[in-house]
Design an enzyme around this catalytic site. Structure first.
Site, PDB file in Angstrom:
ATOM      1  N   GLU A 109      -7.972 -34.685  25.894  1.00  0.00           N
ATOM      2  CA  GLU A 109      -7.856 -33.642  26.899  1.00  0.00           C
ATOM      3  C   GLU A 109      -6.963 -34.117  28.057  1.00  0.00           C
ATOM      4  O   GLU A 109      -7.103 -35.239  28.552  1.00  0.00           O
ATOM      5  CB  GLU A 109      -9.273 -33.339  27.393  1.00  0.00           C
ATOM      6  CG  GLU A 109      -9.428 -32.222  28.381  1.00  0.00           C
ATOM      7  CD  GLU A 109     -10.897 -32.016  28.735  1.00  0.00           C
ATOM      8  OE1 GLU A 109     -11.198 -30.953  29.307  1.00  0.00           O
ATOM      9  OE2 GLU A 109     -11.736 -32.902  28.450  1.00  0.00           O
ATOM     10  N   LYS A 165      -9.178 -24.062  27.610  1.00  0.00           N
ATOM     11  CA  LYS A 165     -10.590 -24.431  27.581  1.00  0.00           C
ATOM     12  C   LYS A 165     -11.431 -23.278  28.122  1.00  0.00           C
ATOM     13  O   LYS A 165     -11.040 -22.605  29.082  1.00  0.00           O
ATOM     14  CB  LYS A 165     -10.798 -25.686  28.436  1.00  0.00           C
ATOM     15  CG  LYS A 165     -12.191 -26.293  28.370  1.00  0.00           C
ATOM     16  CD  LYS A 165     -12.201 -27.624  29.117  1.00  0.00           C
ATOM     17  CE  LYS A 165     -13.541 -28.324  29.012  1.00  0.00           C
ATOM     18  NZ  LYS A 165     -13.510 -29.660  29.659  1.00  0.00           N
ATOM     19  N   CYS A 202     -13.506 -30.414  24.710  1.00  0.00           N
ATOM     20  CA  CYS A 202     -14.615 -31.154  25.314  1.00  0.00           C
ATOM     21  C   CYS A 202     -15.886 -30.325  25.497  1.00  0.00           C
ATOM     22  O   CYS A 202     -16.621 -30.103  24.550  1.00  0.00           O
ATOM     23  CB  CYS A 202     -14.160 -31.763  26.635  1.00  0.00           C
ATOM     24  SG  CYS A 202     -15.247 -33.113  27.171  1.00  0.00           S
TER      25      CYS A 202
END
Length: 638
Positions: free
Chosen positions: A46, A115, A170
């Protein structure tokens, strides 16, 4: 790429926080290293272009512009790379900032995935800088090129349609309903996760379990790549924990606190087969989930496999796990028999004891079932039936086993009865053909059945899964019983179960006897011995059971093709069997598996123990007259 295998890499590069030029140089260097290892899917952490720990620097135009330039650098470098690359960066869009993953292939940005779930608790403050990408599905223009921008994207390989990749970042994985659930229900079978997960006590185990369980629930490959220790350690430390998992099995994992390249191969054909088999795995019909499907290309090559191919897939390689599994299996077998005895109100079990592995295991299981019921083991009528091929070694072991277990010993010689039968049917006793052998097997079964009637008991079957798959059983002989406790235990596992009992029974004579049974060649003992030794060795006739068990597992459990099984067997049994031997025995396996199915079509009841079974009432429903031609043709072409 051949046979559905795709080599993948989870890569943690060295970073300098906010130094985009340095970071891109490192990423490019690691891309080249991965390409040299033939990796086709490369996943970086990330925000790897800038570093994850830039904090309020993410609000600086200079850093954001540099990140876009860095993305261009990686894109341009990828022109001559045969693969698809996923890198993380901060990206401004419509006046807001997003934490995104860019998918790059052959000099083109295939898509940008933002995200969704931004952690803003404990040590995380992502919502201070970024917006959630939830419900976004649009396009973004970068250098005049219109690129899909949104969470619902699947990247599909034109050259290998069984490879379909989706992205989450994540925290997306750590929420109750991760995006990967919808991705997989829309057809994705490989999930890549670009992560920056800091390291605190106990988190590595939780992270490992999370990734592995998600791959199992979704029947997918999962590539998890995390930021490493070169990130800022102002308040936390990152460990570079990379994990590659496939349907609940970790294929490869990095050491903590390194900046490694973790490489393995995901078997997309296997994942496809598993999903086809699971009728409850239903692809989404929700038209509101607007997905963008983007194609990319890869060169089809034969992937060099680095993943471990277990030669004995039914047997755990780790001792502790093997012992735990052995105890569980023996309990399942015994509980199955316990229920049957309870249901019919039976207090007597009749079992033929030959001194071989299968009947030994059946006796041990029966004793365990009697213990569960609180019954006296004298209710187990253990019968030795010496014949023309019985050796002193197996006879003596059988007698000692019965005595040590505490069963009732009974001996009935089959010699006179079989000789009379030969006379009745005009069989020359010097002609050691199939009639000579099967007459003995059927006589033994008749004896057991009749003793069971006499004693008001049931006959316990001893035949195992491997014999049934090969049809290595006499129809209406050892093929038949009233409850078959070994019916789903492969021969390689039978050996370890008996060994486990020998190791843990704490009885010296019994343990010593069991070890001698383990050392005795597998044989039906239907032909006269040579100089007192076993003359008829099963594995000389049908092939090594460890090979056949490998074929059984990969054909019935994983639904793999004959050529793929052959390829995997060559790796698993390297330096143990020649390629010619493996091919020879695989051909025999295919011929026997199809030709002998009529024996499996009328199997007695018995407990399913593992993921492979051949019960006609559940796991294996196939016509008894199915042709093996297509399978054999594929092997003939090798």
């Amino acid at each position: 790429m051949k046979d559905g295998f795709v080599k993948v890499a989870a890569i943690t590069p060295n970073v300098k926080v906010a130094d985009v030029d340095y970071n891109c140089q490192e990423i490019v260097k690691r891309i080249q290293e991965a390409a040299e290892k033939d990796a086709k899917v490369m996943v970086f952490p990330e925000l790897s272009i800038t570093g994850y720990t830039c904090q309020d620097l993410f609000l600086q135009d200079a850093l954001l512009e540099a990140a876009k330039c860095g993305l261009k650098t990686i894109k341009n470098y990828s022109r001559n790379i045969d693969g698809i690359i996923f890198v993380g960066l901060p990206l401004a869009f419509n006046g807001k900032l997003y934490n995104v993953a860019a998918a790059i292939s052959r000099g083109k940005i295939q898509g940008i995935v933002p995200k969704i779930f931004l952690p803003n608790y404990s040590e995380f403050y992502e919502a201070r800088h970024f917006m959630s990408g939830k419900d976004i599905q649009t396009t973004i223009v970068i250098e005049g090129e219109e690129i899909p921008f949104g969470t619902n994207q699947i990247f599909t390989c034109e050259d290998m349609p069984s490879l379909r990749i989706a992205v989450e970042l994540c925290e997306d994985l750590w929420v109750p309903n991760p995006p990967s659930v919808n991705h997989c229900l829309e057809g994705a079978n490989v999930i890549v996760n670009l992560s920056a997960s800091d390291q605190i006590i106990g988190k590595a185990r939780y992270r490992r379990n999370l990734v592995n369980s998600q791959s199992a629930r979704l029947v997918c490959g999962y590539i998890y790549t995390s930021a490493g220790p070169s990130e800022s350690t102002q308040d936390v430390v990152y460990s570079g924990h990379n994990i590659i998992s496939e349907n609940g099995k970790i294929l490869s994992e990095s050491k903590l606190f390194g900046e490694e390249m973790t490489v393995s191969e995901i078997d997309t054909k296997y994942l496809e087969a598993e999903r086809r088999k699971m009728t409850t795995y239903q692809i989404s019909q929700n038209n509101e989930n607007r997905y963008v499907y983007t194609n990319f290309t890869l060169e089809i090559i034969e992937t060099n496999l680095t993943r471990i191919i277990e030669p004995k897939p039914f047997v755990p390689s780790m001792l502790a796990e093997r012992e735990l599994r052995s105890n569980e299996i023996l309990t399942i077998q015994a509980m199955g028999l316990k229920k049957r005895l309870e249901h019919i109100g039976c207090k007597t079990a009749v079992i033929g004891i030959s001194g071989g592995l299968d009947s030994t295991l059946a006796l041990l299981v029966t004793a365990k079932a009697f213990d569960y019921l609180g019954l006296n083991r004298k209710g187990i009528v253990a019968v030795t039936m010496p014949g023309f091929g019985t050796t002193d070694r197996t006879y003596d072991n059988a007698v000692r086993l019965i005595k040590e277990i505490g069963a009732t010993f009974k001996e009935v010689s089959i010699v006179n009865a079989v000789e009379q039968h030969f006379n009745d049917i005009e069989q020359d006793p010097n002609n050691h053909d199939v009639t000579y052998e099967n007459s003995q097997a059927r006589e033994r079964t008749q004896i057991l059945m009749d003793i069971a009637n006499k004693e008001n008991g049931i006959v316990i079957g001893t035949g195992d899964l491997s014999e049934l798959a090969l049809g290595w059983a006499t129809y209406n002989g050892d093929h038949m019983s009233m409850y078959a406790v070994n019916v789903s235990i492969p021969k390689t596992l039978v050996r370890y179960l008996v060994q486990y009992y020998a190791d843990t029974c704490e009885k010296d004579v019994l343990s010593k006897t069991l070890y001698d049974v383990l050392d005795t060649p597998v044989s039906p003992e239907l032909l006269p011995p040579t100089k007192g030794e076993i003359s008829q060795k099963t594995e000389d006739l049908v092939g090594p059971y460890e090979l056949h068990d490998f074929f059984i597992y990969h054909m019935l459990r994983l639904q793999q093709s004959p050529a793929k099984i052959y390829r995997l067997a060559k790796i698993a049994f390297m330096n143990q069997y020649s390629d010619e031997e493996i091919l020879k025995w695989e051909k025999i396996f295919c011929k026997r598996f199809f030709a002998q199915h009529f024996k499996r079509s009328c199997l007695p009841d018995g407990p399913k123990v593992g993921s492979v079974a051949v019960s006609p009432r559940g796991d294996l429903r196939m016509p008894s007259d199915a042709s093996a031609a297509m399978w054999l043709k594929e092997l003939e072409c090798l």
